[in-house]
Design a protein around this motif. Sequence first.
Motif, short mmCIF file in Angstrom:
data_model
loop_
_atom_site.label_atom_id
_atom_site.label_comp_id
_atom_site.label_asym_id
_atom_site.label_seq_id
_atom_site.Cartn_x
_atom_site.Cartn_y
_atom_site.Cartn_z
N UNK A 68 0.83 -1.21 0.00
CA UNK A 68 0.00 0.00 0.00
C UNK A 68 0.86 1.25 0.00
N UNK A 69 2.05 1.16 0.62
CA UNK A 69 2.92 2.32 0.71
C UNK A 69 3.84 2.52 -0.47
N UNK A 70 4.06 1.45 -1.26
CA UNK A 70 5.06 1.55 -2.33
C UNK A 70 4.48 1.39 -3.73
N UNK A 71 3.27 0.85 -3.85
CA UNK A 71 2.71 0.59 -5.18
C UNK A 71 1.41 1.36 -5.37
N UNK A 72 1.40 2.27 -6.33
CA UNK A 72 0.18 3.03 -6.61
C UNK A 72 -0.93 2.10 -7.10
N UNK A 73 -0.56 1.11 -7.92
CA UNK A 73 -1.56 0.18 -8.44
C UNK A 73 -2.20 -0.63 -7.32
N UNK A 74 -1.38 -1.13 -6.41
CA UNK A 74 -1.93 -1.90 -5.29
C UNK A 74 -2.83 -1.02 -4.43
N UNK A 75 -2.34 0.18 -4.11
CA UNK A 75 -3.13 1.10 -3.28
C UNK A 75 -4.46 1.43 -3.94
N UNK A 76 -4.47 1.59 -5.26
CA UNK A 76 -5.71 1.90 -5.99
C UNK A 76 -6.69 0.74 -5.89
N UNK A 77 -6.21 -0.48 -6.12
CA UNK A 77 -7.10 -1.64 -6.03
C UNK A 77 -7.60 -1.84 -4.60
N UNK A 78 -6.72 -1.61 -3.62
CA UNK A 78 -7.10 -1.80 -2.22
C UNK A 78 -8.17 -0.78 -1.82
N UNK A 79 -8.00 0.45 -2.28
CA UNK A 79 -8.94 1.51 -1.92
C UNK A 79 -10.27 1.36 -2.64
N UNK A 80 -10.28 0.69 -3.80
CA UNK A 80 -11.51 0.59 -4.59
C UNK A 80 -12.58 -0.21 -3.87
N UNK A 81 -12.18 -1.24 -3.14
CA UNK A 81 -13.11 -2.09 -2.39
C UNK A 81 -14.25 -2.61 -3.27
N UNK A 82 -13.91 -2.91 -4.51
CA UNK A 82 -14.91 -3.47 -5.41
C UNK A 82 -15.01 -4.98 -5.17
N UNK A 83 -16.05 -5.56 -5.72
CA UNK A 83 -16.25 -7.00 -5.53
C UNK A 83 -15.53 -7.79 -6.61
N UNK A 84 -14.20 -7.58 -6.71
CA UNK A 84 -13.41 -8.30 -7.70
C UNK A 84 -13.43 -9.79 -7.39
N UNK A 85 -13.49 -10.58 -8.45
CA UNK A 85 -13.52 -12.03 -8.28
C UNK A 85 -12.15 -12.52 -7.83
N UNK A 86 -12.09 -13.58 -7.05
CA UNK A 86 -10.80 -14.16 -6.70
C UNK A 86 -10.11 -14.70 -7.94
N UNK A 87 -8.80 -14.90 -7.83
CA UNK A 87 -8.06 -15.40 -8.97
C UNK A 87 -8.26 -16.91 -9.08
N UNK A 88 -8.98 -17.34 -10.10
CA UNK A 88 -9.27 -18.76 -10.28
C UNK A 88 -8.69 -19.31 -11.57
N UNK A 89 -8.08 -18.46 -12.39
CA UNK A 89 -7.47 -18.95 -13.62
C UNK A 89 -7.54 -17.93 -14.73
#
Length: 292
Positions: free
Chosen positions: A212-233
């Motif tokens: 969260x502190x070093x990656x803008x992409x990770x921080x963006x996804x973490x903050x979005x709190x959307x109902x993204x599907x788990x990684x299944x393939x």
Amino acid sequence: MAPSRPAPRPAFAALLRAWRDRLSPADAGFTVTAGRRAPGLRREELAQLAGLSVDYVLRLEQGRARNPSPQVVGALARALQLSRAERDQLYRGAGLLPPRDGTVSDHVPAGIQRLTARLGDVPIGVFAADWTLVWWNAMWSALHGDPAVLPAAERNLARALFGDGAGHALMRPVRLERGRDAFEASIVADLRDAVSRYPGDTRLDRLVRELRGTSEAFARHWAARTSAAPHTGDRKTVRHPEVGDVLLDCDVLVVPGADLRVVTYTAAAGSGDADRLDLLRVTGGRTATAIP
């Protein structure tokens, strides 16, 4: 006066030798030849499975290496296909506290190891709930590069994906059918789910705080709190430096009761991509002639 050295741990050395002798090489994925005299695993085979040097395993068995780290003991427990009770006994024999309940487990049950060892023609990696790679086979190394060259903390998919360390450097270019953004969102969703189930796990907390502190992409996804599907393939094209692009089906299988993910890569039979996997199987991912 020189500081006193820690006493040898004969119980740990004895357990290591006994459990190495007990494990069938076939169950660990090794071919058994007619002239084999060792009743169980050879020392070099255990070292290979645990990602350690043969000399270090020898010193552990002789009681000369006296303070193995928790990471080393965990790797040996997985390589020896120990039960949870036996794993805890090995930790105590090393003078360490066993992993606590309620934290992300790196333990791979023996049945899962036997199953994956018998699928040696397929690249397979086993991940803990925080996407730390805890077991892999030779084909995984041939396709993705050998995780054994990485520090243990860098063998984490999220850190490799969002970070800029050794794990990221080892990653080979991949084109994903669902797109990179969807892949990133699914990994973050998996980590968010893991945090809800393991709120007291320090390794997981440290990983999330770091990214969260070093990656803008990770921080963006973490903050979005959307109902993204788990990684299944996904369908992935891996750009391999020796055999070229390989289009593969990536499937993520969840192990009930163990909170592990078994990730496999397969290609359609008779395809050029299957031929490329066959070439990797023969060469181990080392210099080879690419298939056009």
